[in-house]
Motif scaffolding. Structure first.
Motif, PDB file in Angstrom:
ATOM      1  N   VAL A 147      40.083  40.708  33.680  1.00  0.00           N
ATOM      2  CA  VAL A 147      40.428  39.575  34.542  1.00  0.00           C
ATOM      3  C   VAL A 147      40.522  38.306  33.687  1.00  0.00           C
ATOM      4  O   VAL A 147      39.630  38.005  32.899  1.00  0.00           O
ATOM      5  N   THR A 148      41.592  37.573  33.871  1.00  0.00           N
ATOM      6  CA  THR A 148      41.863  36.401  33.048  1.00  0.00           C
ATOM      7  C   THR A 148      40.926  35.251  33.385  1.00  0.00           C
ATOM      8  O   THR A 148      40.550  35.046  34.537  1.00  0.00           O
ATOM      9  N   TRP A 149      40.586  34.488  32.356  1.00  0.00           N
ATOM     10  CA  TRP A 149      39.738  33.301  32.508  1.00  0.00           C
ATOM     11  C   TRP A 149      40.239  32.377  33.618  1.00  0.00           C
ATOM     12  O   TRP A 149      41.439  32.136  33.767  1.00  0.00           O
ATOM     13  N   ASP A 150      39.282  31.835  34.347  1.00  0.00           N
ATOM     14  CA  ASP A 150      39.511  30.746  35.305  1.00  0.00           C
ATOM     15  C   ASP A 150      40.510  31.088  36.410  1.00  0.00           C
ATOM     16  O   ASP A 150      41.064  30.190  37.052  1.00  0.00           O
ATOM     17  N   THR A 151      40.739  32.365  36.634  1.00  0.00           N
ATOM     18  CA  THR A 151      41.464  32.782  37.819  1.00  0.00           C
ATOM     19  C   THR A 151      40.458  32.867  38.973  1.00  0.00           C
ATOM     20  O   THR A 151      39.236  32.833  38.747  1.00  0.00           O
ATOM     21  N   PRO A 152      40.899  32.957  40.215  1.00  0.00           N
ATOM     22  CA  PRO A 152      39.943  32.973  41.330  1.00  0.00           C
ATOM     23  C   PRO A 152      38.875  34.060  41.214  1.00  0.00           C
ATOM     24  O   PRO A 152      37.694  33.796  41.459  1.00  0.00           O
TER      25      PRO A 152
ATOM     26  N   ASP B 266      37.744  35.497  38.512  1.00  0.00           N
ATOM     27  CA  ASP B 266      36.868  35.115  37.402  1.00  0.00           C
ATOM     28  C   ASP B 266      35.848  34.075  37.848  1.00  0.00           C
ATOM     29  O   ASP B 266      34.660  34.160  37.524  1.00  0.00           O
ATOM     30  N   LYS B 267      36.292  33.104  38.616  1.00  0.00           N
ATOM     31  CA  LYS B 267      35.379  32.054  39.088  1.00  0.00           C
ATOM     32  C   LYS B 267      34.383  32.598  40.101  1.00  0.00           C
ATOM     33  O   LYS B 267      33.183  32.305  40.030  1.00  0.00           O
TER      34      LYS B 267
ATOM     35  N   SER C 212      32.105  38.280  32.118  1.00  0.00           N
ATOM     36  CA  SER C 212      33.455  38.444  32.644  1.00  0.00           C
ATOM     37  C   SER C 212      33.617  39.765  33.370  1.00  0.00           C
ATOM     38  O   SER C 212      32.896  40.729  33.106  1.00  0.00           O
TER      39      SER C 212
ATOM     40  N   VAL D 112      38.885  26.819  46.029  1.00  0.00           N
ATOM     41  CA  VAL D 112      39.993  27.741  45.758  1.00  0.00           C
ATOM     42  C   VAL D 112      40.495  28.267  47.098  1.00  0.00           C
ATOM     43  O   VAL D 112      40.004  29.289  47.605  1.00  0.00           O
TER      44      VAL D 112
ATOM     45  N   GLU E 101      43.044  36.448  47.056  1.00  0.00           N
ATOM     46  CA  GLU E 101      42.948  36.941  45.688  1.00  0.00           C
ATOM     47  C   GLU E 101      41.902  38.049  45.559  1.00  0.00           C
ATOM     48  O   GLU E 101      42.082  39.001  44.791  1.00  0.00           O
TER      49      GLU E 101
END
Length: 558
Positions: free
Chosen positions: A330-335, A337-338, A326, A408, A414
């Motif tokens: 940064v929050t999981w499964d945000t752009p 993060d991906k 990670s 995305v 982002e």
């Protein structure tokens, strides 16, 4: 904008994790904790029967056992005392009470359930009734296949743990795995999905209601067989007799200090994932705990510490169940993060490429991170990659079970926000990017040149990455993400043997003491392998269930 972080000293939990007060209260971790006496005061004299045998680095963690002479008159008595009301504890209480043992379960929180909230797939083999009898049910999603023989499963698991796991423990797990699933099935649990493991010769069950659904069946079974379940009742220390046999525990029940007398005790309190000082000691440098399992639970290591005080010794407490790596904060499964996890170019701080970036499960990225200096590595992309992510499906489902691989469209926007916030590094040239991210510029430039040559040739002759994920990095501006290993839970507590008995520094069982799940060790010895799908919950179910069998045999011999 450059973002500075001290990865070796700071523990960052994901935003929104609602830590309970009990999880935050870890007083006494440094400096030997004293145990409460029967009058509610702290006993400064109660000592572990093996106080002089604690390995360096763990002796100050021990919560000293209380001698039976200091425990006072029992407030409650039972055959089998279970400490911890999560997956392994409730399974143990349910099975023990079904065997006719008078059972009491102590749970510190006001509700039971523990990590069942994060349990998805639980490991199962073809010999369990559910896999045999539910496969043709049209309401059950069936992607399963015949699992391997006991030999196949045993060999696979031992190989993936460098043949260091306790052989008897693994053998008993393989031979008895079906029994806890049969118990659940016979008491009303039903699958919503049957599926194979990712790459092991095993299978898995996703129960209706997932982990919570299976847990509810356990608790109803425990109640059916008259187990006494006490919530808001934390155990505070184990009680031992003059020979070191565990004969119960001190606990806070209805606000009062009480001795619960027992013939055998099982500890399954869920590890130490929310004990910041133990994390700093045993897994320094690991990144944020993932939201899925432990971040909201009171897993402060108290069960492990109580067992250390009764003569137990630590197992491999430097392991954690990996999530994907990670970007800190940064929050999981945000752009961002991906994007940070897409298989472009992974390098270390000197700009050296780390290996085949196209991974299939979480473990690859976790292990890339923990082997690097300061537990960090970088993923480098170019603007062509950004456009690709905006318009084409992603190459990696970063969360394996959760998450989406859809394009995305807002990715570029982002990432620019991330540059402003310091979560993403940017440079018009590779050299500028390296300066911004703190990577050696000459090393990165040389690596990018070599990588681009491979991409243009259409073949990775260095680390053999899938050509479908092999793209030259040529179009500026360039971006980089600093990644650290994140994780779901700690994995190991104290040493146990193949019969789930807690052992002392001499390797001998401590009479009357059993441990399971994340409070026990000697099963996972080379990190957690997600290819062995459902292994963590499967192990928790097994240790709770099998410990009850062993305790019944022990109690009958008294």
């Amino acid at each position: 904008m450059e973002k500075h972080a001290t990865f070796l000293s700071r523990r960052t939990f994901l935003t929104g994790a609602a830590l309970t007060g009990a999880a935050m209260a870890v007083a006494g971790v440094t400096g030997c904790a004293s145990a409460p006496s029967n009058d509610g005061k702290q006993s400064q004299t109660a000592q572990s029967p093996a106080a002089g045998n604690q390995p360096s680095g763990s002796d100050d963690l021990a919560i000293a056992a209380v001698s039976v002479g200091e425990a006072g008159e029992p407030a409650k008595e039972c055959d089998y005392l279970v400490i911890g009301g999560g997956n392994c504890g409730m399974m143990s209480a349910a099975h023990a009470s079904s065997l006719g043992l008078k059972t009491i379960l102590l749970e510190k929180s006001t509700v039971t359930g523990g990590s069942s909230v994060g349990t998805e797939v639980t490991m199962a083999f073809s010999d369990c009734k559910i896999m045999q009898e539910c496969a043709d049910d049209p309401n059950v999603v069936n992607a399963s296949q015949q699992t391997g023989s006991n030999n196949d499963i045993y060999t696979y698991f031992m190989m993936h743990n460098s043949w260091e796991a306790n052989a008897e423990l693994v053998s008993n797990y393989v031979k008895n795995n079906h029994r806890q699933h049969d118990f659940l099935y016979e008491h009303g649990a039903y699958p919503m999905m049957l599926l194979p493991s990712l790459d092991a010769p095993t299978g898995g069950i996703m129960y209706e209601g997932q982990g919570i659904g299976a847990f509810d069946v356990m608790q109803k079974a425990a109640e059916q067989y008259d187990a006494e379940i006490l919530t808001g009742s934390p155990a505070t220390a184990l009680v031992v007799d003059e020979g070191g046999t565990v004969v119960g525990a001190m606990a806070t029940i209805d606000g009062s200090n009480a001795y619960v007398k027992a013939k055998a005790v099982f500890v399954g309190t869920g590890g130490f994932s929310t004990n910041a000082e133990m994390i700093e000691r045993f897994i320094p440098g690991y990144g944020p705990i993932a939201w899925k399992n432990d971040s909201h639970l009171a897993h402060d290591g108290d069960g492990i510490r109580m067992m250390l005080g009764a003569g137990a010794v630590p197992s491999d407490m430097g392991f954690a169940q990996p999530s994907a790596s990670s970007v800190e904060g940064v929050t999981w499964d945000t752009p961002i993060d991906k994007a940070a996890r897409e298989p472009y170019l992974w390098v270390n701080a000197v700009g050296k490429r780390l290996g085949n970036e196209k991974w299939s499960v979480m473990d690859t990225m976790f292990k890339v991170g923990i082997k690097e200096n300061d537990y960090v590595y970088f993923n480098v992309i170019d603007s062509a990659a950004v456009k690709r992510m905006e318009t084409e499906p992603l190459m990696t489902n970063a969360r394996t079970v959760l998450g989406s691989m859809d394009p995305v469209p807002e990715m570029g926007e982002e990432l620019e926000k991330g540059v402003t916030s310091g979560d993403v590094y940017k440079g018009e040239t590779i050299e500028e990017l390296a300066e911004a991210a703190g990577i050696d510029p000459e090393g990165l430039a040389a690596t990018v040149d070599a990588y681009n040559a491979l991409a243009k040739a259409g073949e990775d002759t260095e680390f053999y990455k899938d050509p479908a994920a092999l793209f030259a990095l040529e179009e500026g501006p360039f971006y980089a993400f600093k990644l650290i290993p994140s994780w779901y839970s700690t994995l190991c507590g104290v040493k146990i043997d193949g019969k789930i008995e807690v052992v002392n520094a001499e390797g001998k069982p401590i009479p009357g003491l059993y441990a399971g799940g994340l409070d026990s060790g000697e099963f996972f010895k080379d990190n957690y392998n997600h290819g062995f799908s459902g292994g963590c919950s499967g192990y928790s179910y097994f240790t709770g269930f099998f410990a009850a069998d062993q305790a019944k045999e022990y109690i009958d011999s008294l």
